[in-house]
Design a protein around this motif. Structure first.
Motif, PDB file in Angstrom:
ATOM      1  N   PRO A   1     -16.752  -7.475  -4.510  1.00  0.00           N
ATOM      2  CA  PRO A   1     -15.763  -8.297  -5.220  1.00  0.00           C
ATOM      3  C   PRO A   1     -15.634  -7.963  -6.703  1.00  0.00           C
ATOM      4  CG  PRO A   1     -17.731  -9.573  -4.705  1.00  0.00           C
ATOM      5  CD  PRO A   1     -17.856  -8.272  -3.966  1.00  0.00           C
ATOM      6  N   HIS A   2     -16.589  -7.210  -7.255  1.00  0.00           N
ATOM      7  CA  HIS A   2     -16.505  -6.845  -8.671  1.00  0.00           C
ATOM      8  C   HIS A   2     -15.431  -5.787  -8.922  1.00  0.00           C
ATOM      9  CE1 HIS A   2     -19.164  -3.879  -6.787  1.00  0.00           C
ATOM     10  NE2 HIS A   2     -18.807  -3.030  -7.740  1.00  0.00           N
ATOM     11  N   VAL A   3     -14.948  -5.123  -7.866  1.00  0.00           N
ATOM     12  CA  VAL A   3     -13.910  -4.108  -8.025  1.00  0.00           C
ATOM     13  C   VAL A   3     -12.545  -4.787  -8.014  1.00  0.00           C
ATOM     14  CG1 VAL A   3     -12.846  -2.035  -7.065  1.00  0.00           C
ATOM     15  CG2 VAL A   3     -15.337  -2.326  -6.941  1.00  0.00           C
ATOM     16  N   ARG A   4     -11.791  -4.600  -9.076  1.00  0.00           N
ATOM     17  CA  ARG A   4     -10.444  -5.182  -9.154  1.00  0.00           C
ATOM     18  C   ARG A   4      -9.497  -4.355  -8.304  1.00  0.00           C
ATOM     19  NH1 ARG A   4      -6.317  -4.564 -14.059  1.00  0.00           N
ATOM     20  NH2 ARG A   4      -4.620  -5.890 -13.290  1.00  0.00           N
ATOM     21  N   ARG A   5      -8.693  -5.027  -7.485  1.00  0.00           N
ATOM     22  CA  ARG A   5      -7.819  -4.358  -6.529  1.00  0.00           C
ATOM     23  C   ARG A   5      -6.362  -4.609  -6.926  1.00  0.00           C
ATOM     24  NH1 ARG A   5     -10.259  -8.108  -4.417  1.00  0.00           N
ATOM     25  NH2 ARG A   5      -8.542  -8.797  -3.074  1.00  0.00           N
ATOM     26  N   VAL A   6      -5.630  -3.510  -7.160  1.00  0.00           N
ATOM     27  CA  VAL A   6      -4.234  -3.586  -7.601  1.00  0.00           C
ATOM     28  C   VAL A   6      -3.387  -2.709  -6.691  1.00  0.00           C
ATOM     29  CG1 VAL A   6      -2.631  -3.124  -9.499  1.00  0.00           C
ATOM     30  CG2 VAL A   6      -4.923  -3.977  -9.995  1.00  0.00           C
ATOM     31  N   TRP A   7      -2.191  -3.184  -6.379  1.00  0.00           N
ATOM     32  CA  TRP A   7      -1.282  -2.435  -5.521  1.00  0.00           C
ATOM     33  C   TRP A   7      -0.101  -1.876  -6.315  1.00  0.00           C
ATOM     34  CZ3 TRP A   7      -1.124  -1.297  -0.221  1.00  0.00           C
ATOM     35  CH2 TRP A   7      -2.248  -1.726   0.489  1.00  0.00           C
ATOM     36  N   ALA A   8       0.285  -0.634  -5.992  1.00  0.00           N
ATOM     37  CA  ALA A   8       1.514  -0.039  -6.527  1.00  0.00           C
ATOM     38  C   ALA A   8       2.659  -0.427  -5.597  1.00  0.00           C
ATOM     39  CB  ALA A   8       1.381   1.474  -6.609  1.00  0.00           C
ATOM     40  N   ILE A   9       3.682  -1.085  -6.154  1.00  0.00           N
ATOM     41  CA  ILE A   9       4.800  -1.593  -5.340  1.00  0.00           C
ATOM     42  C   ILE A   9       6.123  -1.181  -5.985  1.00  0.00           C
ATOM     43  CG2 ILE A   9       5.952  -3.654  -4.454  1.00  0.00           C
ATOM     44  CD1 ILE A   9       3.295  -3.157  -3.108  1.00  0.00           C
ATOM     45  N   ARG A  10       7.024  -0.669  -5.174  1.00  0.00           N
ATOM     46  CA  ARG A  10       8.355  -0.340  -5.679  1.00  0.00           C
ATOM     47  C   ARG A  10       9.074  -1.607  -6.115  1.00  0.00           C
ATOM     48  NH1 ARG A  10      11.214   3.658  -1.444  1.00  0.00           N
ATOM     49  NH2 ARG A  10      12.618   1.882  -1.505  1.00  0.00           N
ATOM     50  N   PRO A  11       9.896  -1.517  -7.150  1.00  0.00           N
ATOM     51  CA  PRO A  11      10.593  -2.720  -7.620  1.00  0.00           C
ATOM     52  C   PRO A  11      11.385  -3.435  -6.544  1.00  0.00           C
ATOM     53  CG  PRO A  11      10.784  -0.964  -9.242  1.00  0.00           C
ATOM     54  CD  PRO A  11      10.127  -0.362  -8.042  1.00  0.00           C
ATOM     55  N   ASP A  12      11.983  -2.693  -5.611  1.00  0.00           N
ATOM     56  CA  ASP A  12      12.798  -3.335  -4.576  1.00  0.00           C
ATOM     57  C   ASP A  12      11.965  -3.966  -3.469  1.00  0.00           C
ATOM     58  OD1 ASP A  12      11.872  -1.022  -3.425  1.00  0.00           O
ATOM     59  OD2 ASP A  12      13.810  -0.327  -2.704  1.00  0.00           O
ATOM     60  N   ALA A  13      10.633  -3.812  -3.533  1.00  0.00           N
ATOM     61  CA  ALA A  13       9.764  -4.390  -2.506  1.00  0.00           C
ATOM     62  C   ALA A  13       8.871  -5.496  -3.048  1.00  0.00           C
ATOM     63  CB  ALA A  13       8.900  -3.288  -1.894  1.00  0.00           C
ATOM     64  N   VAL A  14       9.040  -5.832  -4.319  1.00  0.00           N
ATOM     65  CA  VAL A  14       8.169  -6.830  -4.959  1.00  0.00           C
ATOM     66  C   VAL A  14       8.259  -8.186  -4.263  1.00  0.00           C
ATOM     67  CG1 VAL A  14       7.916  -8.217  -7.058  1.00  0.00           C
ATOM     68  CG2 VAL A  14       8.052  -5.728  -7.208  1.00  0.00           C
ATOM     69  N   ALA A  15       9.441  -8.543  -3.787  1.00  0.00           N
ATOM     70  CA  ALA A  15       9.614  -9.854  -3.164  1.00  0.00           C
ATOM     71  C   ALA A  15       8.797 -10.001  -1.888  1.00  0.00           C
ATOM     72  CB  ALA A  15      11.098 -10.099  -2.860  1.00  0.00           C
ATOM     73  N   ARG A  16       8.394  -8.901  -1.291  1.00  0.00           N
ATOM     74  CA  ARG A  16       7.647  -8.958  -0.026  1.00  0.00           C
ATOM     75  C   ARG A  16       6.134  -8.874  -0.226  1.00  0.00           C
ATOM     76  NH1 ARG A  16      11.958  -5.491   1.068  1.00  0.00           N
ATOM     77  NH2 ARG A  16      10.646  -3.633   0.984  1.00  0.00           N
ATOM     78  N   VAL A  17       5.689  -8.867  -1.466  1.00  0.00           N
ATOM     79  CA  VAL A  17       4.246  -8.809  -1.724  1.00  0.00           C
ATOM     80  C   VAL A  17       3.618 -10.157  -1.378  1.00  0.00           C
ATOM     81  CG1 VAL A  17       2.460  -8.530  -3.485  1.00  0.00           C
ATOM     82  CG2 VAL A  17       4.491  -7.063  -3.509  1.00  0.00           C
ATOM     83  N   PRO A  18       2.570 -10.169  -0.562  1.00  0.00           N
ATOM     84  CA  PRO A  18       1.929 -11.440  -0.196  1.00  0.00           C
ATOM     85  C   PRO A  18       1.400 -12.182  -1.419  1.00  0.00           C
ATOM     86  CG  PRO A  18       1.189  -9.663   1.234  1.00  0.00           C
ATOM     87  CD  PRO A  18       1.954  -9.016   0.136  1.00  0.00           C
ATOM     88  N   LYS A  19       1.413 -13.478  -1.324  1.00  0.00           N
ATOM     89  CA  LYS A  19       0.930 -14.312  -2.417  1.00  0.00           C
ATOM     90  C   LYS A  19      -0.532 -14.007  -2.709  1.00  0.00           C
ATOM     91  CE  LYS A  19       0.641 -19.151  -3.878  1.00  0.00           C
ATOM     92  NZ  LYS A  19       0.876 -20.578  -3.478  1.00  0.00           N
TER      93      LYS A  19
END
Length: 744
Positions: A390-408
């Motif tokens: 859990p100490h590793v921060r996890r970040v996703w690369a998302i295209r601008p047109d797909a941001v709305a589908r990123v899970p909460k």
């Protein structure tokens, strides 16, 4: 007793070994045996040999209990050879078509000489073939004539290799030839055999394709003190001369070969460690003076000057000369670097500035399907990373047109933003199921994990060069992207062999299973019920998941299935879940049919694994979905109406019609009959499915993501053992899930 024995030493070549063996077994000449020696290979090479030996009795396999090296492995094979002639073939090289017939015919035509020398050509990953630069030495006015080396001394100028010759086995026994241990083991064998043979014949024909492995498969190109082995090898050559006074005439020519070999090792970059160069030079100089033949004349020009420096043991002079050459090369390199810097400026000044910042050791950047979603193997690794590290921060690369589908709750950066370039530059870990863009720079210390997104039925990577109609890919750029990989994830040995051949780069394969398939093993009845409820599937409804794959020769998604007729003929208790390939996006054709209520377009569903859990059976054509769905041990129907076209245009690794995961239909009428009658799920299809699962779900035991996290992020070297196949659970079927929930 066969006429020809081929000795094939094998070590860490699982990506190339099948092609090597196929090139021999596919010859039109059949009077041969293969002695394959597994030199305690740590990959799947030994298992591949056993599989081939089961299918063809001409193959005998020797499994060594320890790694002994190329020379001793050849000796082990040589001891078992029974043929009149012995040939050696390296396990990443191949025979050309008709090679064995040509070799046998020439042996017969020349009266069974002691040695037959034949030609070879270098082959490259991009399809280039470069002929042997000294092929002229193999030309002969009389193809039936034999001779001794004294008549053709220039043959010593051929590359010092053993696999371009056929040796009469009684000649080997008479001369007592064996391979020594260590690097450059071909030198004593090659020189001693050539000078000892009384009858040598030539075959001016390319019989071997000498693979030039892009990823540096040649151990002679590695930096190591093992290159000092060359001194022992030439000691053996001159000991042989001392023991055979009748061969004294060869001291001068072999002395020249020795000196040229020593100088080559000194001059070639990437061989000797820097702190060992002086020692090597002094040892080479000592050999020079000790073995200098009386009356020897140095070659002319610069080469002769280097001979003189060795004779005088003038290491400082040699260093000065080589430094001058290096300075000239450095000047040219700087010019190229300046040009490259100007090109990289296109990436943006900000990215360049971030590349100079320290790596964030606790940052992982994830991407899937060209940053279209949070899904697939990267998403499963993300979830397990949160649990174990859990100490590793996890970040996703998302295209601008797909941001709305990123899970909460998922942390993300928009592709192209400053935050995106900063994460790319500074993240210690980059995880993707495809490649990152060409502009991405692989920093020292960064770890790139390529998870892939399916077991390949269709050809991939370099194999697509054989099917130009299927792609316009720039293969040079492709391999430059793959060069960034540190780890490649595999779910079965079949995939491992394919990936290592078609992406020939220096990464480590992790045979962990596919992380995204863990849920298919570990899900319980409630998970299955939730997946069905989310799709609006009522209890008692039979759901078929239809997943056709992408066809490069079709511009859009046109299902080769009449969906309206399907819905009508199968009745109200059947629902068809239709998922178009992600290349197609939203499909108007399917959208029009959604209004029937019995056809559900799930093309935009974020988690295909949930669709697998919800479906009673899978209908697909050539999609890799079949390999994942097989984990569930539920029925799979292969609907392949255009197999001939698809396999010809795209190319496939096996014939799906002959090795299917279950029932097969090639027409819509046949498919409807199978589904309506229930024949898609019977003992015969279950048997096919079981064989398919054992082959392609080899490592999918529910712990794949944990294996990846422990190896990549936690640095653990001992992997979790794979649960034996027959002891693995899998998620219950929808009917089982309903029964279990009601019983509870």
């Amino acid at each position: 007793m066969p006429k020809l024995s081929l000795v094939v030493p094998v070590y860490k070549v699982q990506g190339y070994l099948p092609e090597c063996l196929d090139s021999v077994l596919g010859q039109d000449y059949t009077d041969f045996e293969i002695i394959a020696v597994d030199d305690c290979s740590p990959d799947g090479s030994g298992a591949i040999l056993d599989e081939y030996a089961e299918r063809d009795t001409r193959i005998r396999v020797i499994h060594l209990t320890e790694n002994v090296g190329l020379g001793r492995a050849r000796n082990a094979g040589l001891e078992k050879a029974e043929g009149d002639y012995v040939l050696f073939l390296d396990s990443d090289d191949t025979l050309s078509a008709g090679a064995l017939t040509a070799i046998s015919d020439r042996l017969e035509a020349t009266g069974n000489p002691e040695i037959l020398i034949y030609d070879y050509a270098r082959t490259y990953w991009d399809g280039r073939i470069r002929p042997n630069l000294r092929a002229d030495l193999l030309k002969s006015d009389d193809e039936t004539r034999t001779f001794s080396l004294a008549e053709r001394p220039k043959l010593l100028d051929l590359l010092q290799i053993v696999w371009n010759k056929a040796y009469r086995r009684d000649f080997i026994a008479r001369t007592g030839l064996t391979f020594p241990p260590g690097y450059y083991e071909d030198a004593p064998w090659t020189f001693c055999s050539l000078i000892s043979a009384e009858r040598i014949a030539l075959l001016d024909r390319v019989c071997v394709h000498y693979r030039q492995r892009r990823e540096g498969g040649n151990i002679l190109k590695t930096v190591s003190r093992k290159h000092f082995d060359v001194f022992d090898q030439y000691r053996r050559v001159f000991d042989y001369l001392d023991a055979h006074e009748e061969l004294a005439e060869w001291r001068g020519p072999l002395f020249r070969k020795m000196v040229d070999h020593y100088l080559t090792i000194l001059e070639r970059p990437g061989r000797l460690p820097q702190d060992a160069r002086a020692e090597f030079f002094h040892r080479a100089s000592a050999d020079y003076r000790a073995r200098l033949p009386e009356g020897f004349e140095r070659p002319g020009g610069g080469r002769g000057h280097k001979y003189g420096m060795l004779e005088r043991d003038a290491y400082a002079t040699m260093v000065s000369a080589m430094t001058a050459v290096k300075l000239r090369q450095t000047a040219r390199t700087r010019a190229r670097t300046a040009i490259n810097r100007s090109k990289r400026s296109a990436m943006g000044v900000f990215y360049q500035s971030q590349l100079r910042m320290p790596l964030d050791e606790n940052l992982a950047l994830f991407s899937a399907y060209w940053s279209r979603s949070v899904s697939c193997n990267p998403a499963a690794i993300d979830a397990e990373l949160a649990r174990l590290a859990p100490h590793v921060r996890r970040v996703w690369a998302i295209r601008p047109d797909a941001v709305a589908r990123v899970p909460k709750g998922v942390d993300y950066v928009r592709v192209g933003s400053r935050e995106y370039w900063a994460a790319l530059a500074r993240a210690k870990y980059l995880v993707n199921n495809v490649n990152f863009a060409d502009a991405v720079v692989k920093r020292e210390g960064q770890i790139h994990v390529q998870t892939h997104h399916g077991t390949p039925l269709k050809t991939m990577g370099l194999d697509q060069q054989k099917y130009p109609a299927s792609t316009d890919m720039d293969f040079v750029k492709l391999l430059e992207r793959c060069d960034r990989w540190d780890f490649s994830i595999s779910s079965n040995r079949f995939s491992t062999v394919v990936w290592e051949r078609v992406y020939p780069c220096s990464y480590t394969t992790l045979e962990t299973g596919y992380p995204r398939n863990d849920v298919l093993v570990n899900a319980g009845p409630e998970d299955v019920r939730r997946a069905r409820a989310a799709l609006g599937l009522a209890d008692g409804t039979k759901a078929f998941l239809y997943m056709p794959t992408h066809r490069e020769y079709q511009p859009g998604f046109t299902p080769p299935l009449d969906l309206a007729r399907f819905a009508k003929e199968l009745g109200p208790d059947v629902t068809l879940l239709v998922r178009g390939h992600y290349f197609y996006g939203s499909s108007p054709h399917v959208a029009e049919l959604r209004r029937t209520g019995r056809i559900v377009d799930v093309s935009g569903h974020p988690r295909v694994e949930e669709l697998y859990l919800a479906a009673d059976a899978l209908i697909t054509d050539y999609s890799s979905a079949m390999f994942d769905y097989a984990v569930l041990d539920r029925p799979i129907i292969s609907y392949a109406p255009d197999w001939d076209v698809y396999s010809a245009v795209r190319g496939t690794y096996f014939n799906l019609l002959e090795e299917p995961p279950g029932a097969v239909a090639t027409t819509q009428a046949e498919l409807l009959r199978l589904l309506a009658s229930g024949e898609y799920d019977n003992p015969e299809t279950a048997e096919r499915r079981d064989a398919f699962r054992r082959r392609f779900c080899e490592f999918d035991d529910g712990h794949a993501a944990e294996r990846v996290v422990r190896r990549v992020f936690l640095g653990e070297r001992t992997p979790l053992p794979v649960v034996p196949f027959d002891e693995r659970p899998h998620a219950p079927t929808p009917a089982q899930a309903l029964e279990l929930v009601e019983r509870a």
